[in-house]
Every structure is written in C-alpha cells, then in structure tokens.
Design a protein around this motif. Structure first.
Motif, PDB file in Angstrom:
ATOM      1  N   GLN A  37     -29.991 -39.204   6.954  1.00 32.50           N
ATOM      2  CA  GLN A  37     -29.456 -40.553   7.169  1.00 32.50           C
ATOM      3  C   GLN A  37     -29.329 -41.299   5.844  1.00 32.50           C
ATOM      4  OE1 GLN A  37     -31.400 -43.189   9.868  1.00 32.50           O
ATOM      5  NE2 GLN A  37     -30.954 -41.966  11.685  1.00 32.50           N
ATOM      6  N   ALA A  63     -26.003 -42.909   4.335  1.00 33.01           N
ATOM      7  CA  ALA A  63     -25.838 -44.362   4.369  1.00 33.01           C
ATOM      8  C   ALA A  63     -26.320 -45.084   3.120  1.00 33.01           C
ATOM      9  CB  ALA A  63     -26.566 -44.939   5.587  1.00 33.01           C
ATOM     10  N   ILE A  77     -30.821 -45.656   8.064  1.00 35.06           N
ATOM     11  CA  ILE A  77     -30.475 -46.827   8.890  1.00 35.06           C
ATOM     12  C   ILE A  77     -31.456 -47.043  10.033  1.00 35.06           C
ATOM     13  CG2 ILE A  77     -28.017 -46.687   8.344  1.00 35.06           C
ATOM     14  CD1 ILE A  77     -27.595 -45.285  11.034  1.00 35.06           C
ATOM     15  N   LYS A 107     -34.588 -48.119  11.240  1.00 33.52           N
ATOM     16  CA  LYS A 107     -35.769 -48.843  10.759  1.00 33.52           C
ATOM     17  C   LYS A 107     -37.020 -48.492  11.559  1.00 33.52           C
ATOM     18  CE  LYS A 107     -33.203 -50.588   7.681  1.00 33.52           C
ATOM     19  NZ  LYS A 107     -33.227 -49.928   6.352  1.00 33.52           N
TER      20      LYS A 107
END
Length: 219
Positions: free
Chosen positions: A93, A97, A144, A146
């Motif tokens: 990820q 990102a 991304i 959290k």
C-alpha cells in the motif's frame, strides 16, 4: 488522582527498565519497591503499571499482583506471524500510495540507521534498536489503511520488548546486516512492491529466528 504528566514519566521509566533488562521478564512488581526505586508515590506507580498492561509490557492479575510480562516462543511466533502478515499488505500500500514526503522519510530513516557503527567496540545497540524501529515504521507509514497501521504499531512495540530482550541476553552486532536494510529501502524507492514485500518478510522472519535462539539458550 496523580498528575498525568507524572504518571507518564513513571510509565516511561518502568518501560525503559523493562527494555534494558533491569526489570526482568516474570519479575513481580511490588508498589512499595517501585516507590523507593523511582522516588514517587504509590498512585502514579499503580497508574503507570495499568498503562503498561495496555501495551502488554506488564501482566496484571486482580487480587494477585503485577509482573513484568514473560517472554515465550509461542508469543514471539504469534507476534511475528501477525507482524509479517500486516507488513506485507502495508508495504505494498505504501509503495502504491506513498508521496515524496514518505519517500524522504524512508531515505532519512535509513541514513540515520546507517550512521551507527556496527563494530563490537563502538556499537551503540540501544541507539541502533531505536533507529531500526523507526526505519520499520517509516517503510509503512505511506499506506492508506490507518487502522492497519495502528495495529502494526501496536505489534512492533510489543516486538520491541523481545528485540531488547535478545540484545540484553547475548545477541550482538554480528546479527545485524546493514546491506539487508539498504536493499529493502532501494526496492521500496524503486516501487518494486512484490520484491520489497518479500525482502521485508524474510528480514522479519530471520529476526524472529535470532530472538528464538536467544530465548531457547536462556531457558
């Protein structure tokens, strides 16, 4: 109720003494002894121990007492298997990102790590562990998810206790391979998600095996 600032200060001192091995796994934590050791009242000691139980550095049993959390191969394996699973998702990820600021954080954290001398004479293992800890975190902070990042941070903080335990009990600088960290960094910055995830996973697994050897030798 004691001041949150004092409680946090006491919690940090006990936390550091657990990491450094001054308070050993399985050792009973008696409030009266800790009051004398840290020169504070009973209330901040009790509240600090509750805080440390949340992070699983301390084991609390109602009506029985409080102990430094033990170490075990079973828990070590569980922590690292969970860590490896989450890290594999997050590093991919992050590569997809992550922005330039994240890339700079990865580069900076590796640079700080690489400044530690690995020679036995000059090796500052506590500083190495802290910089390595930050390098691991920086690799994944571009992700991304959290909630998954929070889970990763919780796991890596629990693993940190095991890493320190291994060093305190005989793991030396020969166990560290800076080239491995550099390769992970380069794969991340090259956006090679699959190879970066594979290399990071191998690194985590190798670290687990090193710690396991120390635990078995100390048993």
């Amino acid at each position: 109720m004691s001041s949150p600032t004092l409680t946090d200060k006491v919690s940090k001192m006990i936390h550091q003494d657990i990491l450094n091995g001054e308070l050993k796994p399985g050792q009973k934590l008696v409030v009266a002894d800790l009051k004398q050791k840290y020169n504070v009242g009973a209330s901040p000691i009790r509240e600090a121990l509750v805080q440390l139980s949340w992070t699983k550095y301390v084991s609390l049993e109602p009506q029985k007492g409080c102990w430094v959390a033990p170490v075990s191969i079973t828990e070590l394996t569980d922590l690292y298997e969970s860590l490896r699973f989450v890290a594999s998702v997050l590093i991919k990820q992050a590569i997809e990102a992550g922005d330039e600021s994240w890339e700079l954080d990865v580069l900076t954290s590796f640079h700080k790590l690489s400044r530690i001398k690995l020679s036995k004479e000059d090796f500052d293992w506590s500083e190495w562990e802290e910089r390595q800890h930050q390098f691991h975190i920086s690799l994944l902070e571009g992700a991304i998810s959290k909630n998954m990042l929070n889970f990763f941070n919780d796991l890596i903080n629990q693993v940190k206790r095991y890493r320190y335990y291994a060093v305190v009990n005989g793991l030396d600088s020969s166990a560290y391979n800076l080239d491995e960290y550099e390769m992970i960094m380069k794969l991340v910055l090259a956006k090679d998600a699959d190879k970066a995830a594979e290399k990071f996973d191998l690194h985590l697994h190798r670290t687990m095996e090193q710690i396991q050897e120390v635990i078995e030798a100390a048993a």
